[in-house]
Write a protein that holds these residues in place. Structure first.
Motif, PDB file in Angstrom:
ATOM      1  N   ASP B 156       0.859  -1.183   0.000  1.00 46.94           N
ATOM      2  CA  ASP B 156       0.000   0.000   0.000  1.00 46.94           C
ATOM      3  C   ASP B 156       0.892   1.229   0.000  1.00 46.94           C
ATOM      4  O   ASP B 156       1.617   1.479   0.967  1.00 46.94           O
ATOM      5  CB  ASP B 156      -0.910  -0.016   1.232  1.00 46.94           C
ATOM      6  CG  ASP B 156      -1.855  -1.213   1.189  1.00 46.94           C
ATOM      7  OD1 ASP B 156      -2.219  -1.626   0.076  1.00 46.94           O
ATOM      8  OD2 ASP B 156      -2.209  -1.739   2.261  1.00 46.94           O
ATOM      9  N   ALA B 157       0.870   1.949  -1.088  1.00 45.91           N
ATOM     10  CA  ALA B 157       1.821   3.056  -1.236  1.00 45.91           C
ATOM     11  C   ALA B 157       1.184   4.249  -1.939  1.00 45.91           C
ATOM     12  O   ALA B 157       0.162   4.126  -2.630  1.00 45.91           O
ATOM     13  CB  ALA B 157       3.031   2.588  -2.041  1.00 45.91           C
ATOM     14  N   LEU B 158       1.814   5.387  -1.719  1.00 50.87           N
ATOM     15  CA  LEU B 158       1.442   6.613  -2.421  1.00 50.87           C
ATOM     16  C   LEU B 158       2.671   7.033  -3.213  1.00 50.87           C
ATOM     17  O   LEU B 158       3.756   7.177  -2.640  1.00 50.87           O
ATOM     18  CB  LEU B 158       1.070   7.700  -1.396  1.00 50.87           C
ATOM     19  CG  LEU B 158       0.814   9.101  -1.942  1.00 50.87           C
ATOM     20  CD1 LEU B 158      -0.413   9.134  -2.835  1.00 50.87           C
ATOM     21  CD2 LEU B 158       0.616  10.084  -0.773  1.00 50.87           C
ATOM     22  N   ILE B 175       5.533   4.321   1.687  1.00 54.24           N
ATOM     23  CA  ILE B 175       4.806   3.083   1.975  1.00 54.24           C
ATOM     24  C   ILE B 175       3.988   3.379   3.223  1.00 54.24           C
ATOM     25  O   ILE B 175       4.547   3.724   4.269  1.00 54.24           O
ATOM     26  CB  ILE B 175       5.772   1.910   2.262  1.00 54.24           C
ATOM     27  CG1 ILE B 175       6.850   1.796   1.186  1.00 54.24           C
ATOM     28  CG2 ILE B 175       5.003   0.605   2.446  1.00 54.24           C
ATOM     29  CD1 ILE B 175       6.402   1.391  -0.150  1.00 54.24           C
ATOM     30  N   LEU B 176       2.697   3.243   3.080  1.00 52.48           N
ATOM     31  CA  LEU B 176       1.814   3.683   4.151  1.00 52.48           C
ATOM     32  C   LEU B 176       1.810   2.677   5.308  1.00 52.48           C
ATOM     33  O   LEU B 176       1.902   1.475   5.096  1.00 52.48           O
ATOM     34  CB  LEU B 176       0.404   3.856   3.592  1.00 52.48           C
ATOM     35  CG  LEU B 176       0.320   4.747   2.339  1.00 52.48           C
ATOM     36  CD1 LEU B 176      -1.033   4.630   1.689  1.00 52.48           C
ATOM     37  CD2 LEU B 176       0.630   6.192   2.697  1.00 52.48           C
ATOM     38  N   HIS B 182       5.867   5.521  11.118  1.00 51.04           N
ATOM     39  CA  HIS B 182       6.520   4.255  10.757  1.00 51.04           C
ATOM     40  C   HIS B 182       6.597   4.034   9.247  1.00 51.04           C
ATOM     41  O   HIS B 182       7.053   2.991   8.806  1.00 51.04           O
ATOM     42  CB  HIS B 182       5.765   3.083  11.393  1.00 51.04           C
ATOM     43  CG  HIS B 182       5.994   2.994  12.874  1.00 51.04           C
ATOM     44  ND1 HIS B 182       5.434   2.002  13.636  1.00 51.04           N
ATOM     45  CD2 HIS B 182       6.712   3.763  13.719  1.00 51.04           C
ATOM     46  CE1 HIS B 182       5.802   2.171  14.901  1.00 51.04           C
ATOM     47  NE2 HIS B 182       6.569   3.241  14.970  1.00 51.04           N
ATOM     48  N   SER B 183       6.095   4.978   8.497  1.00 51.41           N
ATOM     49  CA  SER B 183       6.067   4.798   7.041  1.00 51.41           C
ATOM     50  C   SER B 183       7.481   4.761   6.468  1.00 51.41           C
ATOM     51  O   SER B 183       8.425   5.246   7.068  1.00 51.41           O
ATOM     52  CB  SER B 183       5.304   5.950   6.392  1.00 51.41           C
ATOM     53  OG  SER B 183       3.973   5.924   6.817  1.00 51.41           O
ATOM     54  N   GLU B 184       7.580   4.149   5.304  1.00 48.95           N
ATOM     55  CA  GLU B 184       8.863   4.150   4.584  1.00 48.95           C
ATOM     56  C   GLU B 184       8.816   5.234   3.527  1.00 48.95           C
ATOM     57  O   GLU B 184       7.758   5.469   2.921  1.00 48.95           O
ATOM     58  CB  GLU B 184       9.078   2.812   3.899  1.00 48.95           C
ATOM     59  CG  GLU B 184       9.693   1.774   4.798  1.00 48.95           C
ATOM     60  CD  GLU B 184       9.904   0.458   4.075  1.00 48.95           C
ATOM     61  OE1 GLU B 184      10.841   0.371   3.283  1.00 48.95           O
ATOM     62  OE2 GLU B 184       9.113  -0.461   4.326  1.00 48.95           O
ATOM     63  N   LEU B 185       9.958   5.841   3.302  1.00 46.14           N
ATOM     64  CA  LEU B 185      10.033   6.880   2.277  1.00 46.14           C
ATOM     65  C   LEU B 185      11.046   6.453   1.226  1.00 46.14           C
ATOM     66  O   LEU B 185      12.030   5.789   1.538  1.00 46.14           O
ATOM     67  CB  LEU B 185      10.473   8.217   2.897  1.00 46.14           C
ATOM     68  CG  LEU B 185       9.612   8.759   4.036  1.00 46.14           C
ATOM     69  CD1 LEU B 185      10.292   9.943   4.696  1.00 46.14           C
ATOM     70  CD2 LEU B 185       8.241   9.158   3.505  1.00 46.14           C
TER      71      LEU B 185
END
Lengths: 239, 378
Positions: B156-158, B175-176, B182-185
């Motif tokens: 699940d990503a934007l 990454i949501l 806690h999201s990944e960038l």
């Protein structure tokens, strides 16, 4: 006698040179831009597989294709200046195709990627000589023998039968440097589009493969239309 | 799951044309394992995939696009090393089927043109890197270590993507996570220079690693390329580093992983060869450090693939994967046959050999793994 000599002299005076014949063929075949739907039917023995696609092409080196049949739906090709990128929906990623793979069969057909995406003037790449006229399907034809000017071309020699009245190649044989016949192309239907006579159905046979040939057809075609440059970009490959 | 379906319907009605393309795929995956005790085990997995997508938009007309795929699994089989994939679970409620991934939305995303670029939100694939088999940079979507070429799980990503030039672009990604902190960038730039495609990537993980001191956030810097040098060449590598605060608590070592590969084709391009080397900076020299269910824990790996496609109906492939540290290996002959229009059959064999406790120890996996896949698209 004088009249005969005069007719002979006049016919020689107005006879087209091989360069001029090829120029007329190029005028028919090489477009500034084109948009069409295509269909290829691959025959292998008694089996057939059909693929459909949409194509956008501009100038000599830019083409974008998207396949629409169920099995290959969403496969996209982008060709720019001799490089090819393919989007594979199954892998969900864009892959650059190595230069050597451009000679590989396109989607299993008898045509290679390189053949399919070719839109370059022949006289720029081949030196031309003319052979004795011949007849194909009742049509009088010029016969041209082309030899590659450089060694990096896939086909060292090409022999082309050109319809004298419409300036369309009705048959072409392509040979390797060793003289081996590699491919035979025959034109099955020609349509007049504006000032062009353009082949809309053709059959290609890769002679090295046994019992195969591929029929190509184009439909809903438009030539010399405005196509935005962004069509031939990486963004277009993304789903 | 139900919330996702509701969101899907809302997005569909808000952004997309009324016209929606429907397609599907039926995939039967049958596996037979012949183990070292001369016993046969088998598993059978049937996946029906239903796909909905917006009609194809002309490439010169930027439109909102939508795609979703919903998978239904039916499983059957005996106990075998791949039990989590094939053993039929005894679930009583519909929720249990969903929670255990037997009904799954594998993809659900919408792409919206934004200024000169576009935004994609939802469950999607984020393929970084340009390796073929070994893909250290392709770390967002989970890899099935038993099948390196299998489809990867969606995340699940934007994602925002902007063109820099016709063949170059930059992508910003998050990454949501349930907890925003806690999201990944990630940021990746894809560049095209002459006949070379290359990518520069960076990623930051907001979540602490399991068992780590608070503040151990891994960061990844990556480089990948694909081009021509008489033969096709490709490579990708990453440098994973940790910066903890305070620094003296840093218990993780910086590591690199990289892949280098080359390919060429012969015989009018019907015969294709590919070789790839993988260096794993996280690997162990000693096989006693492997956990029983671990794969790719060695340091040096090699793979060679040879494929031959005489025509569109049939293709043959053989691949050999070796863990150079412990000399264990897998050889995989593979035949793909297009039986009818839209129907294909894949038959592959995994011949596994290695010392006791090596990565490809037949005691661990089974000596011969026979895999049969039938795919029908509609």
């Amino acid at each position: 006698m004088m009249v005969l000599l005069l007719v002979f002299f006049m016919s020689q005076l107005f006879a087209l040179t091989p360069d001029e014949i090829l120029q007329k063929v190029d005028d028919n075949m090489v477009f500034t831009s084109a948009r069409y739907n295509g269909k290829m039917t691959i025959h292998i023995g008694t089996e057939t597989r059909t693929k459909t696609y949409k194509t956008w092409a501009k100038g000599k080196d830019k083409a974008f294709i998207i396949f629409t049949n169920s099995e290959d739906k969403g496969v996209r090709y982008l060709k720019r200046e001799g490089s090819l990128w393919i989007y594979f929906p199954e892998a969900e990623e864009i892959m650059k195709i190595s230069g050597h793979m451009l000679r590989e069969s396109m989607m299993g057909s008898d045509l290679s990627y390189e053949d399919a995406l070719e839109n370059q003037k022949l006289k720029e790449r081949y030196s031309i000589s003319q052979e004795e006229d011949d007849e194909i399907n009742g049509k009088n034809c010029y016969v041209l023998d082309l030899k590659a000017k450089t060694s990096n071309l896939t086909y060292y020699r090409r022999k082309i039968w050109i319809d004298k009245s419409r300036f369309v190649a009705l048959r072409e044989e392509r040979y390797s440097r060793s003289g081996k016949l590699l491919r035979i192309m025959t034109i099955d239907e020609i349509k007049t589009v504006g000032k062009r006579n353009y082949p809309i159905k053709m059959t290609v046979q890769n002679v090295l493969r046994k019992n195969t040939y591929t029929e190509f057809g184009i439909y809903q075609y438009e030539f010399d239309v405005a196509i935005d440059e962004s069509v031939f970009s990486r963004q277009s490959l993304k789903p | 799951m139900i919330a996702s379906l509701i969101i899907e319907i809302i997005l569909l009605s808000l952004f997309c044309n009324k016209e929606i393309n429907f397609s599907g795929e039926e995939k039967i995956d049958d596996i037979i394992v012949y183990d070292t005790s001369k016993k046969f085990e088998w598993g059978w997995k049937n996946r029906i995939r239903l796909m909905l997508e917006s009609p194809y938009s002309e490439p010169d007309k930027k439109q909102v696009r939508y795609y979703s795929s919903l998978d239904f699994y039916l499983l059957s089989g005996t106990q075998n090393p791949f039990e989590t994939e094939y053993i039929p679970p005894q679930f009583e409620t519909f929720k249990e089927w969903i929670d255990n991934g037997l009904i799954e939305i594998s993809r659900l995303y919408i792409t919206i043109p934004v200024s000169k670029g576009e935004m994609t939100v939802g469950r999607q694939r984020v393929p970084w890197g340009q390796g073929v088999y070994f893909r250290p940079l392709d770390f967002f979507n989970h890899l099935n270590s038993l099948d390196m070429t299998a489809e990867r799980k969606g995340i699940d990503a934007l994602k925002f993507s902007f063109p820099l030039a016709l063949l170059s672009d930059v992508t910003l990604l998050t990454i949501l996570d349930k907890w925003p902190g806690h999201s990944e960038l990630g940021i990746r730039s894809h560049l095209n220079i002459e006949s070379l495609d290359m990518g520069l990537s960076y990623s930051y993980r907001g979540k602490d690693l399991e068992g780590s001191e608070t503040g151990s956030h891994p960061q990844v810097a990556g480089l990948d390329f694909k081009g021509d040098l008489l033969l096709g060449v490709h490579g990708e590598g990453l440098y994973r580093f940790y910066r903890t605060y305070p620094l003296e608590k840093n218990s993780f070592k910086d590591r690199i992983q990289f892949t280098l590969g080359a390919d060429y084709s012969f015989l009018e391009n019907r015969l294709f060869m590919l070789g790839e080397y993988f260096y794993n900076g996280y690997g162990f020299k000693d096989t006693s450090d492997y956990r029983p269910d671990d794969f790719y824990k060695g340091i040096h790996y090699g793979i060679i693939e040879i494929s031959y496609s005489p025509n569109i109906l049939v293709s043959y492939l053989i691949a050999g994967l070796i863990n150079i540290n412990d000399d264990s290996f897998v050889i995989t002959p593979h035949v793909k046959w297009s039986i009818f229009k839209n129907t294909s059959l894949d038959i592959s064999l995994g011949i596994i050999e290695g010392k006791r406790y090596s990565e490809y120890d037949p005691e661990k996996i089974g000596r011969v793994v026979n895999n049969l896949k039938l795919s029908i698209v509609f």
